[in-house]
Every structure is written in C-alpha cells, then in structure tokens.
Design a protein around this motif. Structure first.
Motif, PDB file in Angstrom:
ATOM      1  N   TYR A   8       0.830  -1.204   0.000  1.00 20.00           N
ATOM      2  CA  TYR A   8       0.000   0.000   0.000  1.00 20.00           C
ATOM      3  C   TYR A   8       0.865   1.254   0.000  1.00 20.00           C
ATOM      4  O   TYR A   8       0.613   2.186  -0.761  1.00 20.00           O
ATOM      5  CB  TYR A   8      -0.933  -0.001   1.210  1.00 20.00           C
ATOM      6  N   VAL A   9       1.891   1.255   0.834  1.00 23.01           N
ATOM      7  CA  VAL A   9       2.799   2.410   0.879  1.00 23.01           C
ATOM      8  C   VAL A   9       3.500   2.588  -0.460  1.00 23.01           C
ATOM      9  O   VAL A   9       3.636   3.711  -0.959  1.00 23.01           O
ATOM     10  CB  VAL A   9       3.815   2.257   2.032  1.00 23.01           C
ATOM     11  N   LEU A  10       3.918   1.501  -1.069  1.00 27.14           N
ATOM     12  CA  LEU A  10       4.564   1.586  -2.385  1.00 27.14           C
ATOM     13  C   LEU A  10       3.598   2.067  -3.457  1.00 27.14           C
ATOM     14  O   LEU A  10       3.983   2.815  -4.362  1.00 27.14           O
ATOM     15  CB  LEU A  10       5.154   0.231  -2.776  1.00 27.14           C
ATOM     16  N   THR A  11       2.338   1.664  -3.368  1.00 28.32           N
ATOM     17  CA  THR A  11       1.333   2.121  -4.331  1.00 28.32           C
ATOM     18  C   THR A  11       1.139   3.626  -4.230  1.00 28.32           C
ATOM     19  O   THR A  11       1.115   4.333  -5.241  1.00 28.32           O
ATOM     20  CB  THR A  11      -0.008   1.407  -4.099  1.00 28.32           C
ATOM     21  N   VAL A  12       1.013   4.124  -3.017  1.00 25.50           N
ATOM     22  CA  VAL A  12       0.850   5.560  -2.818  1.00 25.50           C
ATOM     23  C   VAL A  12       2.092   6.309  -3.276  1.00 25.50           C
ATOM     24  O   VAL A  12       2.000   7.358  -3.933  1.00 25.50           O
ATOM     25  CB  VAL A  12       0.522   5.866  -1.339  1.00 25.50           C
ATOM     26  N   THR A  13       3.262   5.771  -2.972  1.00 23.84           N
ATOM     27  CA  THR A  13       4.517   6.419  -3.362  1.00 23.84           C
ATOM     28  C   THR A  13       4.678   6.446  -4.875  1.00 23.84           C
ATOM     29  O   THR A  13       5.040   7.490  -5.437  1.00 23.84           O
ATOM     30  CB  THR A  13       5.715   5.689  -2.731  1.00 23.84           C
ATOM     31  N   THR A  14       4.399   5.350  -5.546  1.00 23.86           N
ATOM     32  CA  THR A  14       4.549   5.331  -7.000  1.00 23.86           C
ATOM     33  C   THR A  14       3.501   6.179  -7.694  1.00 23.86           C
ATOM     34  O   THR A  14       3.721   6.651  -8.800  1.00 23.86           O
ATOM     35  CB  THR A  14       4.496   3.890  -7.553  1.00 23.86           C
ATOM     36  N   SER A  15       2.366   6.389  -7.022  1.00 21.87           N
ATOM     37  CA  SER A  15       1.361   7.288  -7.580  1.00 21.87           C
ATOM     38  C   SER A  15       1.788   8.744  -7.448  1.00 21.87           C
ATOM     39  O   SER A  15       1.479   9.571  -8.307  1.00 21.87           O
ATOM     40  CB  SER A  15       0.019   7.106  -6.872  1.00 21.87           C
ATOM     41  N   ASP A  18       6.696  10.263 -10.399  1.00 23.73           N
ATOM     42  CA  ASP A  18       6.487   9.964 -11.820  1.00 23.73           C
ATOM     43  C   ASP A  18       7.024   8.566 -12.135  1.00 23.73           C
ATOM     44  O   ASP A  18       8.020   8.407 -12.827  1.00 23.73           O
ATOM     45  CB  ASP A  18       7.180  11.022 -12.675  1.00 23.73           C
ATOM     46  N   ALA A  19       6.320   7.553 -11.611  1.00 25.93           N
ATOM     47  CA  ALA A  19       6.724   6.160 -11.828  1.00 25.93           C
ATOM     48  C   ALA A  19       5.939   5.582 -12.998  1.00 25.93           C
ATOM     49  O   ALA A  19       4.857   6.061 -13.335  1.00 25.93           O
ATOM     50  CB  ALA A  19       6.466   5.344 -10.571  1.00 25.93           C
ATOM     51  N   PRO A  20       6.475   4.531 -13.624  1.00 28.27           N
ATOM     52  CA  PRO A  20       5.728   3.882 -14.706  1.00 28.27           C
ATOM     53  C   PRO A  20       4.391   3.313 -14.206  1.00 28.27           C
ATOM     54  O   PRO A  20       4.265   2.894 -13.054  1.00 28.27           O
ATOM     55  CB  PRO A  20       6.647   2.741 -15.151  1.00 28.27           C
ATOM     56  N   VAL A  21       3.414   3.325 -15.070  1.00 27.93           N
ATOM     57  CA  VAL A  21       2.076   2.850 -14.709  1.00 27.93           C
ATOM     58  C   VAL A  21       2.102   1.380 -14.320  1.00 27.93           C
ATOM     59  O   VAL A  21       1.413   0.965 -13.389  1.00 27.93           O
ATOM     60  CB  VAL A  21       1.094   3.100 -15.873  1.00 27.93           C
ATOM     61  N   TRP A  22       2.900   0.568 -14.996  1.00 27.41           N
ATOM     62  CA  TRP A  22       2.945  -0.853 -14.696  1.00 27.41           C
ATOM     63  C   TRP A  22       3.425  -1.098 -13.269  1.00 27.41           C
ATOM     64  O   TRP A  22       2.985  -2.044 -12.618  1.00 27.41           O
ATOM     65  CB  TRP A  22       3.821  -1.612 -15.688  1.00 27.41           C
ATOM     66  N   LEU A  23       4.303  -0.228 -12.757  1.00 25.61           N
ATOM     67  CA  LEU A  23       4.797  -0.393 -11.387  1.00 25.61           C
ATOM     68  C   LEU A  23       3.699  -0.080 -10.368  1.00 25.61           C
ATOM     69  O   LEU A  23       3.532  -0.799  -9.382  1.00 25.61           O
ATOM     70  CB  LEU A  23       6.009   0.513 -11.154  1.00 25.61           C
ATOM     71  N   THR A  24       2.931   0.961 -10.641  1.00 28.83           N
ATOM     72  CA  THR A  24       1.823   1.306  -9.760  1.00 28.83           C
ATOM     73  C   THR A  24       0.765   0.209  -9.756  1.00 28.83           C
ATOM     74  O   THR A  24       0.239  -0.166  -8.704  1.00 28.83           O
ATOM     75  CB  THR A  24       1.194   2.646 -10.190  1.00 28.83           C
ATOM     76  N   VAL A  25       0.458  -0.331 -10.922  1.00 26.25           N
ATOM     77  CA  VAL A  25      -0.532  -1.414 -11.018  1.00 26.25           C
ATOM     78  C   VAL A  25      -0.025  -2.665 -10.310  1.00 26.25           C
ATOM     79  O   VAL A  25      -0.787  -3.348  -9.612  1.00 26.25           O
ATOM     80  CB  VAL A  25      -0.867  -1.701 -12.497  1.00 26.25           C
ATOM     81  N   ALA A  26       1.253  -2.974 -10.451  1.00 25.22           N
ATOM     82  CA  ALA A  26       1.816  -4.144  -9.783  1.00 25.22           C
ATOM     83  C   ALA A  26       1.757  -3.995  -8.263  1.00 25.22           C
ATOM     84  O   ALA A  26       1.410  -4.946  -7.554  1.00 25.22           O
ATOM     85  CB  ALA A  26       3.256  -4.363 -10.237  1.00 25.22           C
ATOM     86  N   CYS A  27       2.064  -2.811  -7.763  1.00 30.81           N
ATOM     87  CA  CYS A  27       1.998  -2.572  -6.322  1.00 30.81           C
ATOM     88  C   CYS A  27       0.558  -2.650  -5.818  1.00 30.81           C
ATOM     89  O   CYS A  27       0.293  -3.203  -4.750  1.00 30.81           O
ATOM     90  CB  CYS A  27       2.599  -1.218  -5.973  1.00 30.81           C
ATOM     91  N   ALA A  28      -0.376  -2.102  -6.581  1.00 32.78           N
ATOM     92  CA  ALA A  28      -1.783  -2.155  -6.187  1.00 32.78           C
ATOM     93  C   ALA A  28      -2.301  -3.591  -6.180  1.00 32.78           C
ATOM     94  O   ALA A  28      -3.100  -3.973  -5.314  1.00 32.78           O
ATOM     95  CB  ALA A  28      -2.624  -1.294  -7.125  1.00 32.78           C
ATOM     96  N   THR A  29      -1.845  -4.395  -7.117  1.00 31.55           N
ATOM     97  CA  THR A  29      -2.231  -5.806  -7.157  1.00 31.55           C
ATOM     98  C   THR A  29      -1.692  -6.547  -5.944  1.00 31.55           C
ATOM     99  O   THR A  29      -2.399  -7.352  -5.326  1.00 31.55           O
ATOM    100  CB  THR A  29      -1.728  -6.465  -8.453  1.00 31.55           C
TER     101      THR A  29
END
Length: 52
Positions: A8-15, A18-29
């Motif tokens: 969750y913390v990584l999802t918020v941080t990558t959001s 300016d992180a790649p979208v695939w990284l945010t989606v992977a963290c959210a998953t």
C-alpha cells in the motif's frame, strides 16, 4: 499483513512520483493479494467480539 501494508505504501509512493504505470498497477495488485491468500486458507476476520 506486512506485505499488504508495504504494498500500500509503495502504491501511494509510486502514484505520487512519476513512476511507470505498470509499477503502480503491480503494487496495487500486491496490496490485494494477502487478503485473497488468507481467504483461500479459511482465515476470517471477525473484529472485536464480546462474548457474554
């Protein structure tokens, strides 16, 4: 539980950055995965219950 919190913390941080979208989606998953694993093994979260 720890995996869910870290993800969750990584999802918020990558959001926020300016992180790649695939990284945010992977963290959210990975945030949702611990709950599904617990459900697969039959773990139930009842919260606080007061027995009389």
């Amino acid at each position: 539980m720890v995996m869910g919190i870290v993800s969750y913390v990584l999802t918020v941080t990558t959001s926020a950055i300016d992180a790649p979208v695939w990284l945010t989606v992977a963290c959210a998953t990975c945030t949702a995965v611990p709950g599904y694993i617990a459900a697969a093994f039959g773990v139930h979260y009842d919260g606080i219950s007061i027995r009389k």
